[in-house]
Design an enzyme around this catalytic site. Sequence first.
Site, PDB file in Angstrom:
ATOM      1  N   GLN A  78       0.780  -1.230   0.065  1.00  0.00           N
ATOM      2  CA  GLN A  78       0.054   0.048  -0.115  1.00  0.00           C
ATOM      3  C   GLN A  78       0.916   1.031  -0.063  1.00  0.00           C
ATOM      4  OE1 GLN A  78      -3.140   0.041   2.961  1.00  0.00           O
ATOM      5  NE2 GLN A  78      -3.920   1.780   2.081  1.00  0.00           N
ATOM      6  N   PHE A  79       0.956   1.832  -1.305  1.00  0.00           N
ATOM      7  CA  PHE A  79       1.727   2.943  -1.393  1.00  0.00           C
ATOM      8  C   PHE A  79       1.476   4.156  -0.617  1.00  0.00           C
ATOM      9  CE2 PHE A  79      -0.976   3.732  -4.821  1.00  0.00           C
ATOM     10  CZ  PHE A  79      -0.989   5.047  -5.065  1.00  0.00           C
ATOM     11  N   THR A  80       0.124   4.261  -0.475  1.00  0.00           N
ATOM     12  CA  THR A  80      -0.693   5.498   0.141  1.00  0.00           C
ATOM     13  C   THR A  80      -0.111   5.504   1.675  1.00  0.00           C
ATOM     14  OG1 THR A  80      -2.744   4.108   0.737  1.00  0.00           O
ATOM     15  CG2 THR A  80      -2.761   5.145  -1.550  1.00  0.00           C
TER      16      THR A  80
END
Length: 149
Positions: A78-80
């Site tokens: 999850q890059f967020t």
Amino acid sequence: MRSVVQRVTQASVTVEGEVVGRIGAGLLVLFGVGRGDTEADLNWMVDKIAGLRLFEDGEGKMNRSVQDVGGEILMVSQFTLYGDCRKGKRPSFATAAPPETAGELFQQAVAKMRGYGLHVETGVFQAEMQVALVNDGPVTLLIDSEKNF
């Protein structure tokens, strides 16, 4: 490297209507890779997660790790987690690692976690995913390899 770790009674991840990963009791790990993260960050993060004592012992104290209880792990990239919301209304993801680097480090983290003898399921890197979980406790922790929190 950042992770959100949640103790769950069950969790699953779905891509395009198909369940691609499912676990029973254990940990859901949302896993983010930042620019400049290294293998040292990866080793620290995986060791930390595998050893966290988030499960109750016979006296009701959080004193047992996912390894101790024979739990499972669902890891979802999850890059967020690197979204910077300090300016404006739209998060900036400039500090997230490029996909090539993030994908490689994510796969290494999964392999290292499996090296502990843990059953690890995953989502699909860079896919739109739906994550379902039943948070147990709830127990939710934020972990950062730079020890920012």
